[in-house]
Design an enzyme around this catalytic site. Structure first.
Site, PDB file in Angstrom:
ATOM      1  N   THR A   1       0.595  -1.294   0.268  1.00 14.42           N
ATOM      2  CA  THR A   1       0.698   0.063  -0.239  1.00 14.42           C
ATOM      3  C   THR A   1       0.733   1.331   0.297  1.00 14.42           C
ATOM      4  O   THR A   1       2.064   1.020   0.349  1.00 14.42           O
ATOM      5  CB  THR A   1      -0.559  -0.050   1.291  1.00 14.42           C
ATOM      6  OG1 THR A   1      -1.678  -1.204   0.728  1.00 14.42           O
ATOM      7  CG2 THR A   1      -1.372   0.752   1.673  1.00 14.42           C
TER       8      THR A   1
ATOM      9  N   ARG B   1     -12.049  -9.366  -3.084  1.00 17.04           N
ATOM     10  CA  ARG B   1     -11.196  -9.211  -2.008  1.00 17.04           C
ATOM     11  C   ARG B   1     -10.922  -8.071  -1.406  1.00 17.04           C
ATOM     12  O   ARG B   1     -10.502  -7.305  -1.962  1.00 17.04           O
ATOM     13  CB  ARG B   1      -9.562 -10.208  -1.963  1.00 17.04           C
ATOM     14  CG  ARG B   1      -9.433 -10.038  -0.521  1.00 17.04           C
ATOM     15  CD  ARG B   1      -8.076  -9.060  -1.179  1.00 17.04           C
ATOM     16  NE  ARG B   1      -7.150  -8.790   0.389  1.00 17.04           N
ATOM     17  CZ  ARG B   1      -6.320  -8.243   0.564  1.00 17.04           C
ATOM     18  NH1 ARG B   1      -6.335  -7.448  -0.757  1.00 17.04           N
ATOM     19  NH2 ARG B   1      -5.755  -7.693   1.822  1.00 17.04           N
TER      20      ARG B   1
ATOM     21  N   THR C   1       0.004  -0.092   6.507  1.00 18.27           N
ATOM     22  CA  THR C   1       0.520  -1.589   5.431  1.00 18.27           C
ATOM     23  C   THR C   1       0.834  -2.276   6.466  1.00 18.27           C
ATOM     24  O   THR C   1       0.976  -1.967   7.326  1.00 18.27           O
ATOM     25  CB  THR C   1       1.417  -0.299   4.766  1.00 18.27           C
ATOM     26  OG1 THR C   1       2.242  -1.404   3.192  1.00 18.27           O
ATOM     27  CG2 THR C   1       2.821   0.497   5.319  1.00 18.27           C
TER      28      THR C   1
ATOM     29  N   HIS D   1       0.238  -6.516   5.880  1.00 15.77           N
ATOM     30  CA  HIS D   1      -0.514  -7.362   5.454  1.00 15.77           C
ATOM     31  C   HIS D   1      -2.499  -7.507   5.802  1.00 15.77           C
ATOM     32  O   HIS D   1      -2.977  -7.029   7.491  1.00 15.77           O
ATOM     33  CB  HIS D   1      -0.790  -9.001   6.168  1.00 15.77           C
ATOM     34  CG  HIS D   1      -1.711 -10.203   5.985  1.00 15.77           C
ATOM     35  ND1 HIS D   1      -2.570 -11.067   7.487  1.00 15.77           N
ATOM     36  CD2 HIS D   1      -2.606 -10.352   4.793  1.00 15.77           C
ATOM     37  CE1 HIS D   1      -3.289 -11.104   6.653  1.00 15.77           C
ATOM     38  NE2 HIS D   1      -2.869 -11.560   5.326  1.00 15.77           N
ATOM     39  N   GLY D   2      -3.315  -7.009   5.238  1.00 13.35           N
ATOM     40  CA  GLY D   2      -4.018  -6.350   4.652  1.00 13.35           C
ATOM     41  C   GLY D   2      -5.176  -7.190   5.945  1.00 13.35           C
ATOM     42  O   GLY D   2      -6.163  -6.759   7.175  1.00 13.35           O
TER      43      GLY D   2
END
Lengths: 333, 332
Positions: free
Chosen positions: A184, A212, A235, A237-238
């Site tokens: 990101t 997703r 930013t 791992h979403g």
């Protein structure tokens, strides 16, 4: 609000020296794009600072900075977004303003050259906080935002990543668990009126399922801004970021008295311990204190103005930037 | 975990008496719907509690309870969802489990009879936390979830509500208007000491096509962490998202407040900071419950657990109501 003796504005509403911090993603940056990443965030921070220096708003500044990163193919946002399972690009973005806590988020948007500008439209022109792809696209078209064909968004780098990490699980493991990963972009700013804002934008994770949704467009996860505490952009791992609401955690720790840096470290450590996720965040509060921390191997970041914990003065005539905690550079603006 | 001497389980892993709370939306409930709302949440709570009493998981319980409300036309979820600007129904749901903090959320979903079951699938069967409408439908179809045509979801009430909205053309004022439906949700603590939440909605009246509700968003529509609390929220969706209501409540509990104190403080903050009204239900690992709302009504029901001034569990009756004063208690 702290005022600096070298006030750069004649604005009667001037309260404080502006600050901008920018990030280009928390991941293990391959050696061949280290320099591009560092210079990319540096240039974006300088672009955003130019807006602030001329008395512009924090919102304009963060949108301008993120736009620059979206246009830069070396970052996973806009031009350079990663590909999903279907070989397409679905982008997500958020803009949040700290004076009213109003936000605009767009998710799974296609075609729009700068998703952060679509998010800005949702913030300014709608009563809503979050719009899905088609609704966001409709609004973007009503306001004449620039569009591009699919080929514009896809770069050699994103094609290569798709080839190397063909499936989503492999991507997660390689890109985040092992501290690697494309990610990101975001920015946070404090303007001369004392207002805070954040912006975040992404193309998501390599080989993700169509539809997703990333943490990035979600207020409290991808970013958060409240003049009473802090502006944050996250930013990493979403899914992990969403499970702990990383941005809101950081803001609540600041509300309870921690510095942005302390709050960021505590929150990222919690995310790692509680849900096993790695990531990073940048932040700034109304006093100009900044936070920059990441639990991945690298995070490209840059700032103009503000102060870290041990600093005593503002440094608003130079830009500081780097891709990790130790090797960072300072250049006069 | 508090042990009640009247243990209802022979499960060797039994840790505590289970608790379930259900809400049917924070708003001004029209007189004509007060009774239906009260009975609806009561029955949903009984459904969920039956699961817990048989040693079932908190996740199964909250999904069961919310499913009952989705099937009930008097609530703005599933059958009875509000109609959007295009005359269609788009639904949103969330399920979150407190042991792993894993979640499943679906937004703008059509056709699926029980969106909370789609959210459960995303939780259980995917690596993801939140899926868009089409992706959700795909997962739902792969797993054979029941679907219904548009006419199933739309009721006379939701049609009337749309007409009222179009006549008045207001947005914020609308929220406290009579006959306004809202979100449904449930939180539960099971006998193994695990927490879970579920929330489901058709959105605010009358949503723009593609407007995403807070109800599918973790930290806003709901949150669950065994280390603190399970929460389900309802009310002005945009306001809930701006403050991350559920996550606020959970962080105050992490910092030592009771669920009730945390809920009151967070809802007051939401009102002061962004001018939004709403409500929330919650339960922590000790069985302490929170029920609070800043709207005129919120239909709610609970079995088990304890409010601040109570000293014992009451797990042999269901307590339910639509405001803070007219609360009924019935033996189960």
């Amino acid at each position: 609000m702290i005022t600096n003796g070298n006030s750069s504005s004649n604005d009667p509403d001037f309260i404080c020296d502006p600050v901008i911090v920018v990030h280009g993603g928390a991941w293990k940056i391959p050696s061949d794009i280290h320099e591009h990443s560092a210079l990319g965030v540096r240039d974006a921070a300088v672009t955003g600072h130019r807006v602030l220096k001329n008395g512009g708003s924090c919102i304009d500044a963060v949108v301008k900075a993120v736009e620059a990163l979206e246009d830069n193919p070396y970052f996973d946002a806009g031009h350079g977004s990663v590909l999903n399972e279907a070989g397409e690009v679905e982008m997500h973005a958020l803009v949040m303003r700290g004076d009213t806590c109003d936000m605009g988020g767009c998710l799974c948007i296609k075609h729009v050259k700068n998703p952060v500008k679509a998010a800005r439209l949702i913030l300014d022109e709608s009563h809503h906080c979050l719009l899905s792809g088609e609704a966001a696209l409709t609004l973007a078209r009503q306001h004449g935002l620039e569009e591009r064909p699919l080929e514009y968004f896809i770069t050699d780098e994103s094609r290569k990543e798709m080839k190397d990490y063909k499936n989503y699980s492999a991507s997660i493991h390689e890109l985040f668990d092992s501290q690697d990963g494309h990610d990101t972009v975001g920015a946070v700013a404090l303007d001369c009126h004392g207002n805070l804002a954040c912006a975040t934008s992404t193309g998501g994770i390599n080989a993700q399922k169509v539809g997703r949704i990333s943490d990035s467009p979600i207020g409290g996860s991808g970013g958060f801004a409240d003049n009473n505490s802090i502006a944050v952009s996250t930013t990493g791992h979403g899914e992990s970021i969403m499970k702990v609401n990383l941005a809101r955690m950081i803001s609540m720790y600041v509300e309870h008295g921690m510095s942005p840096q302390q709050a960021t470290m505590k929150s990222l450590n919690h995310m790692k311990a509680r849900v096993g996720g790695s990531g990073g965040a940048i932040s700034v509060d109304g006093s100009g204190r900044v936070g920059v921390h990441f639990t991945t191997q690298n995070m490209s970041w840059a700032r103009v103005g503000g102060k870290f914990q041990n600093e005593t003065t503002y440094s608003n005539d130079c830009v500081q930037f780097g891709t990790d905690c130790t090797n960072f550079r300072t250049e006069k603006i | 975990m508090t042990n009640n001497v009247n243990d209802s389980s022979n499960n060797s892993d039994f840790i505590c008496e289970p608790v379930i709370l259900v809400q049917g939306g924070a708003r001004t409930i029209a007189k004509a719907f007060l009774e239906k709302s009260a009975l609806g949440v009561r029955d949903a709570t009984l459904d969920g509690y039956r699961v817990l009493k048989n040693g079932g998981s908190c996740i199964d319980a909250v999904v069961k309870a919310v499913q009952a409300l989705e099937d009930n036309p008097y609530f703005n979820a599933g059958h009875g969802s509000v109609i959007n600007e295009a005359g269609e129904v788009e639904m949103h749901a969330l399920v979150m489990r407190g042991d792993t903090c894993d979640m499943g959320g679906c937004l703008c979903v059509k056709h699926v009879k029980n969106p909370v079951k789609a959210a459960r699938l995303i939780l259980d069967e995917s690596d993801y936390c939140l899926l868009s409408a089409e992706a959700t439908l795909q997962v739902a179809r792969q797993h054979g979830l029941e679907e219904r045509p548009l006419e199933y979801f739309i009721t006379d009430v939701s049609r009337q509500k749309k007409k009222n909205y179009e006549d008045s053309r207001s947005i914020q004022k609308d929220f406290d208007k009579r006959g306004e439906h809202d979100t449904v949700g449930a939180v539960a603590l099971d006998c193994l000491g695990n927490l879970a939440c579920a929330t489901s909605t058709g959105g605010r009246n009358v949503p723009m096509v593609g407007r995403v509700s807070d109800s599918s968003i973790c930290g806003s529509g709901g949150f669950a962490d065994n280390n603190s609390v399970a929460v389900s929220t309802t009310g002005d969706g945009e306001a809930i998202m701006k403050v991350n209501l559920a996550r606020m409540i959970s962080m105050y509990v992490e910092q030592g407040m009771s669920p009730q104190q945390a809920t009151i403080k967070s809802l007051n903050h939401m009102k002061a900071r962004v001018g939004g009204k709403g409500g929330a239900i919650s339960v922590d690992g000790s069985g302490r419950v929170g029920v609070h709302f800043t709207t005129q009504n919120m239909s709610w029901a609970r079995i088990g657990g304890k409010f601040q001034n109570e000293t014992t569990y009451s797990n042999d009756c269901v307590q339910f109501g639509t405001d803070c004063t007219n609360i009924r208690t019935e033996k189960i």
